[in-house]
Design an enzyme around this catalytic site. Structure first.
Site, mmCIF file in Angstrom:
data_model
loop_
_atom_site.group_PDB
_atom_site.id
_atom_site.type_symbol
_atom_site.label_atom_id
_atom_site.label_comp_id
_atom_site.label_asym_id
_atom_site.label_seq_id
_atom_site.Cartn_x
_atom_site.Cartn_y
_atom_site.Cartn_z
ATOM 1 N N GLY A 15 -36.867 -44.560 39.866
ATOM 2 C CA GLY A 15 -37.987 -44.018 39.099
ATOM 3 C C GLY A 15 -38.369 -44.945 37.964
ATOM 4 O O GLY A 15 -37.511 -45.545 37.321
ATOM 5 N N SER A 26 -38.096 -59.406 28.418
ATOM 6 C CA SER A 26 -36.910 -59.938 27.761
ATOM 7 C C SER A 26 -36.095 -60.828 28.693
ATOM 8 O O SER A 26 -35.630 -61.907 28.294
ATOM 9 C CB SER A 26 -36.041 -58.789 27.241
ATOM 10 O OG SER A 26 -34.872 -59.277 26.621
ATOM 11 N N SER A 77 -35.787 -47.928 49.130
ATOM 12 C CA SER A 77 -35.629 -48.757 50.328
ATOM 13 C C SER A 77 -34.508 -48.233 51.208
ATOM 14 O O SER A 77 -33.326 -48.432 50.918
ATOM 15 C CB SER A 77 -35.347 -50.209 49.932
ATOM 16 O OG SER A 77 -35.151 -51.003 51.085
ATOM 17 N N GLY A 106 -31.507 -46.955 37.764
ATOM 18 C CA GLY A 106 -30.500 -45.938 37.530
ATOM 19 C C GLY A 106 -29.280 -46.119 38.407
ATOM 20 O O GLY A 106 -29.052 -47.197 38.968
ATOM 21 N N ASP A 107 -28.515 -45.036 38.571
ATOM 22 C CA ASP A 107 -27.245 -45.160 39.283
ATOM 23 C C ASP A 107 -27.419 -45.532 40.755
ATOM 24 O O ASP A 107 -26.599 -46.261 41.321
ATOM 25 C CB ASP A 107 -26.397 -43.897 39.143
ATOM 26 C CG ASP A 107 -27.156 -42.623 39.488
ATOM 27 O OD1 ASP A 107 -28.298 -42.713 39.983
ATOM 28 O OD2 ASP A 107 -26.603 -41.529 39.267
ATOM 29 N N ASP A 132 -33.974 -39.859 32.114
ATOM 30 C CA ASP A 132 -33.016 -38.751 32.144
ATOM 31 C C ASP A 132 -31.817 -38.961 31.227
ATOM 32 O O ASP A 132 -31.122 -38.001 30.891
ATOM 33 C CB ASP A 132 -32.515 -38.528 33.572
ATOM 34 C CG ASP A 132 -33.636 -38.220 34.547
ATOM 35 O OD1 ASP A 132 -34.662 -37.657 34.100
ATOM 36 O OD2 ASP A 132 -33.508 -38.541 35.739
ATOM 37 N N ARG A 261 -42.829 -39.399 32.183
ATOM 38 C CA ARG A 261 -42.365 -40.717 32.602
ATOM 39 C C ARG A 261 -43.352 -41.831 32.272
ATOM 40 O O ARG A 261 -43.032 -43.008 32.419
ATOM 41 C CB ARG A 261 -42.107 -40.737 34.126
ATOM 42 C CG ARG A 261 -40.872 -40.004 34.543
ATOM 43 C CD ARG A 261 -40.007 -40.782 35.527
ATOM 44 N NE ARG A 261 -40.673 -41.281 36.695
ATOM 45 C CZ ARG A 261 -40.339 -40.961 37.945
ATOM 46 N NH1 ARG A 261 -39.387 -40.071 38.173
ATOM 47 N NH2 ARG A 261 -40.954 -41.516 38.966
#
Length: 328
Positions: A15, A26, A77, A106-107, A132, A261
């Site tokens: 997301g 950066s 994917s 994310g994870d 989140d 978001r």
């Protein structure tokens, strides 16, 4: 001896969240500072499989620090979950001369990077990007602070209507299975009750709390609900239940949805993204791999990717106590 890093690939996956573009910027500029190349990978791991790459330099990331979303796009994917898909991705990276990866996500994104490293020994560094705030090893993920400010602004507007019409509003916020957004935004917006997955309030206690609010003279109320809360099947069934048991309340529901978001990242998220991007690239140059860069006690620190994936981001128990006191 760790391999010499001459070109770093950067991708965004999962997301989107405000601050991802600042992190891309950066990474790109830190590479330029250290006289190494940077390759932008479009559409996450799917772009790796398809070879959707673009060389990036300092000027290619002009004027993106203030933009939400991700200029590199994001995609799920299914093919990358297969050994064949990961082999295509590896071959494309080798062909492009990429020596290491920075994965912003994310994870799930980190899991993909960890598996990729285990199969090919490819150096990987993760930057946590999700509103989140549910990733272990960092007090703040990219986009979380921006989402909080967005939610508080929305609830402030909703309260104007609630007060004008003496209504009870259930406001559902995002957060997946974590209540960080609901708890912090609820306190910040002065919510009368906050429902989060980590704390089972129960229907009876909710009704009791609403009755006490009414008896104390409150003419309107805001209840903030995390999308993962289990008190009801969904927020609309909860509304029906409250109306059936407390007919004196005029109940409305507002689901804030994906507006949380989007939007321009807050100053905090822009600075955090800049700090994490620098640390990610410089850690790769130092020969480190399979780490996530995060914020711990306001210092940028490394957490092994496996811990970041398997660890549980805990809710702040002191904030729960503050919430109870503030709802008096």
């Amino acid at each position: 001896m760790p391999k010499t890093i001459k070109k770093v690939g950067v991708l965004t996956s999962g997301g989107d969240s405000p601050g991802m573009n600042a992190a891309i910027r950066s990474v790109v500029r830190t590479c330029a500072y250290h006289n190494i190349e940077c390759l932008g990978i479009y559409r996450g791991y799917q772009g790796m499989i398809e070879g959707d790459f673009k060389e990036m330099g300092p000027r290619s990331v002009n004027n993106i620090v203030n933009k939400g979303g991700t200029i590199l796009k994001s995609a799920r994917s299914l093919e990358f979950r297969t050994p064949e898909g990961r082999k295509k991705a590896y071959d494309n990276l080798v062909k492009a001369g990429v020596d290491a990866l920075v994965v912003i996500g994310g994870d799930g994104s980190f899991t993909g990077g960890l598996i990729f490293n285990s199969e090919y020994g490819f150096p990987v560094m993760g930057i946590p990007g999700t509103i989140d705030n549910d990733i272990f090893g960092t007090s703040h993920t990219l986009g979380y602070d921006t989402a909080l400010n967005t939610v508080v602004d929305c609830i402030d507007k909703i309260r104007d209507t609630a007060s004008s019409h003496n209504r009870l509003f259930f406001v559902e916020v995002m957060g997946r299975d974590a209540g960080h957004i609901a708890l912090n935004a609820g306190i910040g917006a002065g919510a009368e009750e906050i429902l989060i997955p980590e704390e089972d309030l129960g229907l009876d206690r909710l009704l009791d709390s609403l009755q006490k609010s009414k008896a104390s003279g409150k003419s309107s109320s805001i209840v903030v609900i995390a999308e993962g809360d289990k008190i009801g099947k969904n927020v609309f069934e909860l509304k029906d239940y409250v109306e059936a048991n407390l007919p004196e309340y005029d109940v409305r529901v507002s689901v804030l949805g994906h507006m949380q978001r989007g939007g321009s990242p807050s100053c905090f998220d822009r600075v955090l993204a800049s700090r994490l991007g620098v640390k990610a690239v410089e850690s790769l140059l130092d020969g480190k791999s399979n780490y996530m860069v995060g914020l711990q006690q306001d210092k940028v620190a490394l957490t092994p990717l496996e811990q970041a994936i398997k660890g549980k981001s805990e809710i702040d128990r002191e904030l729960l106590r503050v919430s109870d006191i503030m709802s008096t």
